[in-house]
Scaffold this motif. Structure first.
Motif, short mmCIF file in Angstrom:
data_model
loop_
_atom_site.label_atom_id
_atom_site.label_comp_id
_atom_site.label_asym_id
_atom_site.label_seq_id
_atom_site.Cartn_x
_atom_site.Cartn_y
_atom_site.Cartn_z
N SER A 78 0.83 -1.20 0.00
CA SER A 78 0.00 0.00 0.00
C SER A 78 0.87 1.26 0.00
O SER A 78 0.57 2.23 -0.69
N ARG A 82 0.95 3.98 -3.04
CA ARG A 82 0.60 5.39 -2.81
C ARG A 82 1.71 6.33 -3.25
O ARG A 82 1.47 7.31 -3.97
N LEU A 108 -5.46 11.32 -4.88
CA LEU A 108 -5.98 10.20 -4.11
C LEU A 108 -7.23 9.61 -4.76
O LEU A 108 -7.44 8.40 -4.76
N ASN A 109 -8.06 10.49 -5.33
CA ASN A 109 -9.24 10.02 -6.05
C ASN A 109 -8.82 9.25 -7.30
O ASN A 109 -9.38 8.19 -7.62
N ASP A 112 -7.60 5.76 -6.29
CA ASP A 112 -8.69 4.81 -6.05
C ASP A 112 -9.28 4.31 -7.37
O ASP A 112 -9.54 3.11 -7.54
N ASN A 113 -9.47 5.24 -8.31
CA ASN A 113 -10.03 4.84 -9.61
C ASN A 113 -9.06 3.94 -10.38
O ASN A 113 -9.47 2.99 -11.05
N LYS A 115 -6.90 1.85 -9.10
CA LYS A 115 -6.94 0.52 -8.50
C LYS A 115 -8.16 -0.27 -9.00
O LYS A 115 -8.06 -1.47 -9.28
N GLN A 116 -9.30 0.41 -9.09
CA GLN A 116 -10.51 -0.25 -9.57
C GLN A 116 -10.37 -0.71 -11.02
O GLN A 116 -10.78 -1.81 -11.38
N LYS A 119 -7.65 -3.56 -11.34
CA LYS A 119 -8.09 -4.82 -10.76
C LYS A 119 -8.68 -5.75 -11.82
O LYS A 119 -8.52 -6.97 -11.75
N THR A 135 -18.14 -0.85 -11.91
CA THR A 135 -17.30 0.01 -11.08
C THR A 135 -16.01 0.38 -11.81
O THR A 135 -15.58 1.54 -11.82
N ALA A 139 -14.67 4.00 -13.16
CA ALA A 139 -13.34 4.45 -12.75
C ALA A 139 -12.50 4.84 -13.96
O ALA A 139 -11.80 5.86 -13.94
#
Length: 413
Positions: A78, A82, A108-109, A112-113, A115-116, A119, A135, A139
């Motif tokens: 993590s 980051r 940061l937004n 998150d997007n 990572k989605q 994935k 999702t 993203a």
């Protein structure tokens, strides 16, 4: 940008039409663009920007020195995700001209997007439509929205790579604004998806091996002293030029060994004519247009080439003089190819030099500024996430906790 070219043409994953000039959407030679902006003198500016941004990111969340004596515990993957994502994003796409808090919230937004989206990338690479993953689809669209040309033009210190791609998109392509943004999204993915796990494995293996940690720290300290650097967390940022970064054989060996153990890429070739392929275990008749997939991990884990291949040996790529080792053998035969996490030939990753430099810079800063320990001193190596086999560097299946705190450093040149 590990293994970028192999997946650039996964246009359906990113949502833009083909960038192959033969398909008529653009006349840009993408290989030429990358060579101009990721190698040679262009690499100097990119590397300098990454070093500056890494230090900006590493300094920003750390409390003042008077409160920094306490250890901070965090998942290592993590942490690497980051730090490398934010620094890499700033390096390629520049800084927002609003407040630092606004910029941090935006990144940061985006993280998150990303990572989605990332994935589900193995499924997208296999040909499944992104609409099957609501999702991840949302993203992807949000990530691309922030990479539209009108948004990028408001940012400071945008890299030469992105500026040139913006110009070529506008002058040589028929892409609409949304598609132009999604070609930049492809570059964002290529710059992060494999570099982040490669950074994790390099840091994890270094901390886990007392010998590697000692040797790497000594090499970094010596390099900073030779460069006349004044090392202070609150003081001037660390700066090493390309020649100095290239003269760190121990860090190079650590990174190579970490990538050897975690790389699971595929080298795919299409035969242009009939021929016979001769290998150690026999000969194979290959027909024109046959597709051949080479799996370098088989070579990376071959005990004939790498004795005790599953063990991390920080000095595996060093000779007896602690210089870079360049000679490897199999069955007594000197090998031309023995290390291929970046692919080979015409499709070798164009960003490989930058990828290694940014991992090296990350290690330099972590070893210089922080005391580092695994939470469990005998932490087992986490298994590789095999769901991403074929895409490059495999991430850990589970995170590993580590702790860090500021050193009380003062190194005057």
């Amino acid at each position: 940008m590990l293994l970028f070219m192999a997946f650039w043409n996964k246009k359906k994953a990113f949502g833009h039409r083909s960038i192959d000039p033969s398909d008529g959407n653009t006349t840009e030679n993408i290989n030429s663009t990358f060579n101009k902006t990721l190698q040679g003198k262009a690499l100097d500016a990119l590397t300098e920007a990454m070093m500056e941004n890494l230090q900006f990111v590493l300094r920003s969340p750390v409390p003042p020195t008077s409160k920094s004596a306490a250890w901070v515990t965090e998942g290592m993957y993590s942490f690497c995700y980051r730090v490398m994502f934010e620094a890499g994003y700033l390096t390629l796409f520049g800084r927002d001209l609003t407040t630092l808090d606004t910029q941090k919230a935006l990144i940061l937004n985006n993280l998150d997007n990303f990572k989605q989206f990332d994935k589900v990338f193995p499924a997208l690479a296999a040909g499944l439509p992104i609409q099957a993953f609501k999702t991840a689809h949302r993203a992807r669209e949000k990530l691309a929205e922030g990479l539209r040309h009108d948004s990028l033009r408001t940012r400071a210190s945008v890299s030469d790579l992105i500026r040139l791609r913006m110009h070529l998109n506008d002058t040589l392509s028929t892409f609409n604004d949304a598609e132009k943004a999604k070609t930049h999204l492809a570059i964002l993915w290529a710059s992060q998806a494999n570099t982040i796990p490669a950074t994790f494995w390099s840091l994890f293996q270094t901390i886990r091996s007392p010998e590697a940690l000692k040797a790497a720290t000594e090499e970094v300290n010596k390099a900073l002293e030779s460069a006349g650097q004044q090392l202070s967390f609150e003081g001037n940022p660390i700066h090493l030029n390309q020649m100095q970064l290239n003269d760190l054989p121990i860090l190079d060996s650590i990174i190579k060994e970490a990538l050897r153990l975690s790389s699971a890429s595929l080298n795919i070739r299409t035969a242009k004519e009939n021929f016979t392929l001769h290998l150690e275990d026999g000969s194979y008749n290959i027909r024109k247009d046959d597709i051949i997939a080479l799996y370098p991990q088989l070579m990376h884990l071959d005990p004939e080439i790498y004795p005790d291949p599953l063990t991390f040996k920080y000095d595996r790529y060093l000779d007896e003089n602690k210089k870079t080792k360049t000679t490897f053998y199999s069955n007594g035969i000197k090998l031309k190819y023995y290390y291929m996490p970046f692919g080979s030939g015409a499709t070798i990753c164009p960003g490989r030099l930058f990828a290694v430099q940014e991992i090296k810079q990350f290690l330099i800063l972590m070893l210089s500024y922080f005391e580092l320990e695994l939470v469990e001193s005998q932490a087992k190596c986490p298994p590789l996430d095999q769901s991403r086999a074929g895409l490059g560097i495999l991430p850990p299946l589970n995170d590993i906790e580590f702790k860090y705190k500021l050193k009380h450093v003062s190194m005057c040149g």
